[in-house]
Design a protein around this motif. Structure first.
Motif, short mmCIF file in Angstrom:
data_model
loop_
_atom_site.label_atom_id
_atom_site.label_comp_id
_atom_site.label_asym_id
_atom_site.label_seq_id
_atom_site.Cartn_x
_atom_site.Cartn_y
_atom_site.Cartn_z
N LYS A 91 0.84 -1.21 0.00
CA LYS A 91 0.00 0.00 0.00
C LYS A 91 0.87 1.25 0.00
N GLY A 92 0.30 2.34 -0.47
CA GLY A 92 0.99 3.62 -0.44
C GLY A 92 1.46 4.06 -1.82
N ARG A 93 2.11 5.19 -1.82
CA ARG A 93 2.67 5.72 -3.05
C ARG A 93 4.01 5.05 -3.31
N ASN A 94 4.42 5.02 -4.57
CA ASN A 94 5.69 4.38 -4.92
C ASN A 94 6.85 4.97 -4.13
N ARG A 95 6.76 6.24 -3.80
CA ARG A 95 7.83 6.92 -3.06
C ARG A 95 8.06 6.29 -1.69
N THR A 96 7.00 5.79 -1.06
CA THR A 96 7.15 5.19 0.27
C THR A 96 7.14 3.66 0.22
N ARG A 97 6.37 3.09 -0.69
CA ARG A 97 6.28 1.63 -0.69
C ARG A 97 7.48 0.96 -1.34
N LEU A 98 8.15 1.65 -2.26
CA LEU A 98 9.34 1.08 -2.88
C LEU A 98 10.45 0.82 -1.86
N PRO A 99 10.85 1.82 -1.05
CA PRO A 99 11.88 1.53 -0.04
C PRO A 99 11.43 0.50 1.00
N ARG A 100 10.14 0.55 1.34
CA ARG A 100 9.61 -0.41 2.31
C ARG A 100 9.68 -1.84 1.76
N PHE A 101 9.31 -2.01 0.49
CA PHE A 101 9.36 -3.33 -0.13
C PHE A 101 10.80 -3.81 -0.26
N LEU A 102 11.72 -2.92 -0.64
CA LEU A 102 13.12 -3.32 -0.76
C LEU A 102 13.72 -3.68 0.60
N PHE A 103 13.26 -3.02 1.66
CA PHE A 103 13.70 -3.38 3.00
C PHE A 103 13.20 -4.78 3.36
N ILE A 104 11.96 -5.09 3.01
CA ILE A 104 11.41 -6.42 3.26
C ILE A 104 12.21 -7.47 2.49
N VAL A 105 12.56 -7.16 1.23
CA VAL A 105 13.38 -8.09 0.45
C VAL A 105 14.74 -8.28 1.11
N PHE A 106 15.33 -7.19 1.61
CA PHE A 106 16.62 -7.29 2.28
C PHE A 106 16.52 -8.19 3.51
N MET A 107 15.51 -7.98 4.33
CA MET A 107 15.35 -8.79 5.54
C MET A 107 15.09 -10.25 5.18
N LEU A 108 14.25 -10.49 4.18
CA LEU A 108 13.98 -11.86 3.74
C LEU A 108 15.26 -12.50 3.21
N SER A 109 16.05 -11.75 2.46
CA SER A 109 17.32 -12.26 1.92
C SER A 109 18.29 -12.60 3.05
N LEU A 110 18.34 -11.73 4.04
CA LEU A 110 19.21 -11.96 5.19
C LEU A 110 18.78 -13.24 5.92
N LEU A 111 17.48 -13.43 6.08
CA LEU A 111 16.96 -14.64 6.72
C LEU A 111 17.31 -15.88 5.89
N ILE A 112 17.13 -15.81 4.57
CA ILE A 112 17.44 -16.94 3.69
C ILE A 112 18.91 -17.29 3.78
N GLU A 113 19.78 -16.28 3.70
CA GLU A 113 21.22 -16.54 3.75
C GLU A 113 21.63 -17.11 5.10
N THR A 114 21.02 -16.66 6.17
CA THR A 114 21.34 -17.18 7.50
C THR A 114 20.91 -18.64 7.61
N ILE A 115 19.73 -18.96 7.14
CA ILE A 115 19.26 -20.35 7.17
C ILE A 115 20.12 -21.22 6.26
N GLN A 116 20.52 -20.69 5.11
CA GLN A 116 21.37 -21.45 4.20
C GLN A 116 22.68 -21.86 4.86
N SER A 117 23.22 -20.99 5.68
CA SER A 117 24.50 -21.31 6.32
C SER A 117 24.36 -22.47 7.31
N THR A 118 23.14 -22.81 7.70
CA THR A 118 22.94 -23.94 8.61
C THR A 118 22.68 -25.25 7.87
N VAL A 119 22.47 -25.20 6.56
CA VAL A 119 22.18 -26.42 5.80
C VAL A 119 23.32 -26.77 4.83
#
Length: 163
Positions: free
Chosen positions: A69-97
């Protein structure tokens, strides 16, 4: 007399398409957590697998960015932050497998998400005022991906020249 125009894509078709995308997304996400096969552990195989990060997160953005939700000006950085956090979680879990944590993968995930968002924005609507911005974003991100993937292209060319 008003003639009601029928939408190009019916809501039921859109919902079905979204459900299929979500299902494919979750099935493909399992690939992040399985060990890399021996056949793909060479330099070319690894480079090809790294391209999968870009493709996967492009599909992720195409599927889930429209729901933010929101304008591209606010939702774009928010979505990229979510992608960053998800990527960080994926990479952390990968290091355990048995796979390694790679910051480069997080960068590829972000590039893929930006590519998916730029494709989404490009087909969003016929707003002429933002046309140049959308085309510029698409060209810029495709160029960044090509530059980032240049070692893969060089390896494939070298491999083809040696055979």
């Amino acid at each position: 007399m008003n003639v009601q125009e029928e939408p190009l894509i019916k809501p039921r078709t859109t919902l079905s398409l979204i459900l299929v995308c979500v299902l494919v997304f979750f099935v493909l996400s399992a690939l992040f957590f399985i060990p890399v096969p021996k056949e793909l552990q060479n330099k070319v195989g690894g480079a090809v697998l790294n391209t999968g990060h870009i493709i996967f997160f492009s599909l992720f953005a195409l599927t889930f960015y429209p729901f933010t939700k929101g304008r591209n000006r606010t939702r774009l950085p928010r979505f990229l932050f979510i992608v960053f956090m998800l990527s960080l979680l994926i990479e952390t879990i990968q290091s355990t497998v048995g796979r390694t944590f790679q910051w480069e993968d997080i960068m590829r995930n972000e590039l893929g998400a930006i590519l998916g968002i730029s494709i989404q924005m490009h087909f969003q609507g016929p707003h002429k005022a933002h046309w140049l911005l959308r085309i510029g974003l698409l060209i810029t991100i495709v160029t960044a991906i090509l530059v980032e993937r240049m070692p893969l292209i060089e390896k494939i060319i070298t491999l083809a020249a040696n055979n």
